[in-house]
Design a protein around this motif. Structure first.
Motif, PDB file in Angstrom:
ATOM      1  N   GLY A   1       0.779  -1.230   0.000  1.00 65.62           N
ATOM      2  CA  GLY A   1       0.000   0.000   0.000  1.00 65.62           C
ATOM      3  C   GLY A   1       0.811   1.281   0.000  1.00 65.62           C
ATOM      4  O   GLY A   1       0.251   2.359   0.208  1.00 65.62           O
TER       5      GLY A   1
ATOM      6  N   ASP B   1       1.137  -8.958  -2.610  1.00 65.32           N
ATOM      7  CA  ASP B   1       0.970  -8.059  -1.466  1.00 65.32           C
ATOM      8  C   ASP B   1       1.265  -6.618  -1.883  1.00 65.32           C
ATOM      9  O   ASP B   1       2.069  -5.913  -1.270  1.00 65.32           O
TER      10      ASP B   1
ATOM     11  N   VAL C   1      -1.049  -4.516  -1.544  1.00 63.91           N
ATOM     12  CA  VAL C   1      -2.017  -3.727  -0.768  1.00 63.91           C
ATOM     13  C   VAL C   1      -1.910  -3.974   0.740  1.00 63.91           C
ATOM     14  O   VAL C   1      -1.228  -4.892   1.189  1.00 63.91           O
ATOM     15  N   HIS C   2      -2.612  -3.103   1.492  1.00 65.32           N
ATOM     16  CA  HIS C   2      -2.763  -3.144   2.962  1.00 65.32           C
ATOM     17  C   HIS C   2      -1.494  -2.635   3.660  1.00 65.32           C
ATOM     18  O   HIS C   2      -0.427  -2.624   3.096  1.00 65.32           O
TER      19      HIS C   2
ATOM     20  N   SER D   1      -3.463   1.858  -0.861  1.00 68.36           N
ATOM     21  CA  SER D   1      -3.658   0.580  -1.550  1.00 68.36           C
ATOM     22  C   SER D   1      -4.430   0.723  -2.858  1.00 68.36           C
ATOM     23  O   SER D   1      -4.073   0.130  -3.876  1.00 68.36           O
ATOM     24  N   ASP D   2      -5.506   1.515  -2.852  1.00 67.35           N
ATOM     25  CA  ASP D   2      -6.319   1.644  -4.067  1.00 67.35           C
ATOM     26  C   ASP D   2      -5.524   2.313  -5.195  1.00 67.35           C
ATOM     27  O   ASP D   2      -5.638   1.914  -6.360  1.00 67.35           O
TER      28      ASP D   2
ATOM     29  N   HIS E   1      -2.594 -11.158   0.605  1.00 67.01           N
ATOM     30  CA  HIS E   1      -3.492 -10.015   0.815  1.00 67.01           C
ATOM     31  C   HIS E   1      -4.417  -9.793  -0.374  1.00 67.01           C
ATOM     32  O   HIS E   1      -5.579  -9.407  -0.180  1.00 67.01           O
ATOM     33  N   GLU E   2      -3.940 -10.042  -1.593  1.00 64.29           N
ATOM     34  CA  GLU E   2      -4.845  -9.998  -2.753  1.00 64.29           C
ATOM     35  C   GLU E   2      -5.875 -11.124  -2.682  1.00 64.29           C
ATOM     36  O   GLU E   2      -7.043 -10.951  -3.072  1.00 64.29           O
TER      37      GLU E   2
ATOM     38  N   GLN F   1      -7.991  -2.784   7.164  1.00 59.64           N
ATOM     39  CA  GLN F   1      -8.173  -2.053   5.905  1.00 59.64           C
ATOM     40  C   GLN F   1      -8.906  -2.911   4.893  1.00 59.64           C
ATOM     41  O   GLN F   1      -8.786  -4.139   4.903  1.00 59.64           O
TER      42      GLN F   1
ATOM     43  N   LEU G   1     -10.004  -2.802   0.592  1.00 58.61           N
ATOM     44  CA  LEU G   1      -9.970  -2.108  -0.700  1.00 58.61           C
ATOM     45  C   LEU G   1     -11.356  -1.624  -1.082  1.00 58.61           C
ATOM     46  O   LEU G   1     -12.361  -2.213  -0.695  1.00 58.61           O
TER      47      LEU G   1
ATOM     48  N   SER H   1     -11.381  -1.520  -6.764  1.00 58.79           N
ATOM     49  CA  SER H   1     -10.044  -2.131  -6.746  1.00 58.79           C
ATOM     50  C   SER H   1     -10.149  -3.648  -6.641  1.00 58.79           C
ATOM     51  O   SER H   1      -9.389  -4.385  -7.286  1.00 58.79           O
TER      52      SER H   1
END
Ligand SMILES: [Mn+2]
Length: 266
Positions: free
Chosen positions: A12, A42, A44-45, A50-51, A75-76, A89, A91, A95
């Motif tokens: 992120g 990973d 994101v987060h 992240s977006d 995380h995806e 968190q 998305l 996203s």
């Protein structure tokens, strides 16, 4: 032969992603012709953007699809099936839909092979454990065969691909390549066996870059750690295990770099 930059977990941190891409030669959101980026998942987060990270990677996948290889991290995976862990968190729906589109169109993968002059390497999010390689993948001898088998699992939503391990509370020598923890699940299995090919992965490192800890002697004797890049190389019988997760949390862990290789993705 061209440059392949294998990039660890982004978590992120949009600014870190942009700074690293610029260092690698990107200008105005265009990658240089000689560069392929492999991002280990990973995206994101943890960090604040992240977006926006998803949107930037989507830009590269749409505009330079042969030069960006996106792998799926745990995380995806939270957005590809029913969530398996709690995370503060979340998305935006747009996203999450983008992630699912990547998988549906096969522009996101579970694994990829990189060929250089001296070795073939398998790249996954967390690394393929010896037990997962032997039992779930049926012991492929090449990185290319292993990547193909993992990508087949992603397309078929094969549960084995998402098999958790100690990070979700239960140690498992056969934890899957989105979840295996390097110190307790990935490295110990290969210490006792022989690597069929080398591997590069994010997700975790045996080093704690922020708060260094002592390592078991069997690992300490075989590891080379690059604190400036946040890379660690564990040299074993048959090949190398190369961990490249910088370990970003809410704040990024600086400095860090992608692993740059001369070769090509297959
Ligand atoms: Mn991870």
């Amino acid at each position: 032969m061209s440059r392949v930059a294998v990039m660890g977990d982004v978590a992120g941190h949009l600014t870190e992603l942009q700074v690293e891409l610029k260092r690698l030669g990107a200008r105005d959101d265009v990658l240089p012709d000689d560069l392929t980026v492999v991002q280990v998942g990973d995206l994101v987060h943890r960090g604040p953007d992240s977006d926006a990270v998803i949107a930037l990677v989507d830009h590269y996948l749409r505009n330079q699809p042969t030069q960006w290889v996106q792998l799926i991290g745990n995380h995806e995976a939270q957005y590809l099936h029913a969530p398996v862990f709690r995370w503060p968190q979340r998305l935006r729906r747009r996203s999450a839909a983008t992630l699912r589109r990547w998988v549906h169109h096969r522009s996101a993968r579970a694994g990829v092979a990189i060929v250089t002059d001296s070795e073939h390497l398998l790249v996954t999010h967390a690394g393929v454990t010896e037990a997962f390689w032997r039992v779930a993948l049926r012991a492929p001898e090449t990185a290319e065969e292993a990547a193909a088998a993992l990508n087949e699992m992603l397309v078929l939503h094969d549960d084995r691909l998402f098999r958790p391990g100690v990070m979700l509370g239960r140690h498992d020598p056969a934890a899957g390549p989105l979840w295996a923890q390097s110190l307790t699940e990935l490295v110990p299995g290969w210490l006792a066996g022989r690597l069929p090919f080398s591997q590069v992965y994010g997700h975790s490192t045996v080093n704690d870059w922020i708060d260094p800890v002592g390592l078991p002697p069997a690992i300490a004797h075989r590891i080379t750690s690059d604190h400036a890049s946040k890379h660690e190389i564990i040299t074993l019988d048959g090949g190398r295990l190369i961990g490249i997760d910088p370990g970003h949390h809410t704040n990024p862990v600086i400095p860090w770099r992608s692993l740059e290789l001369q070769g090509h993705v297959v």
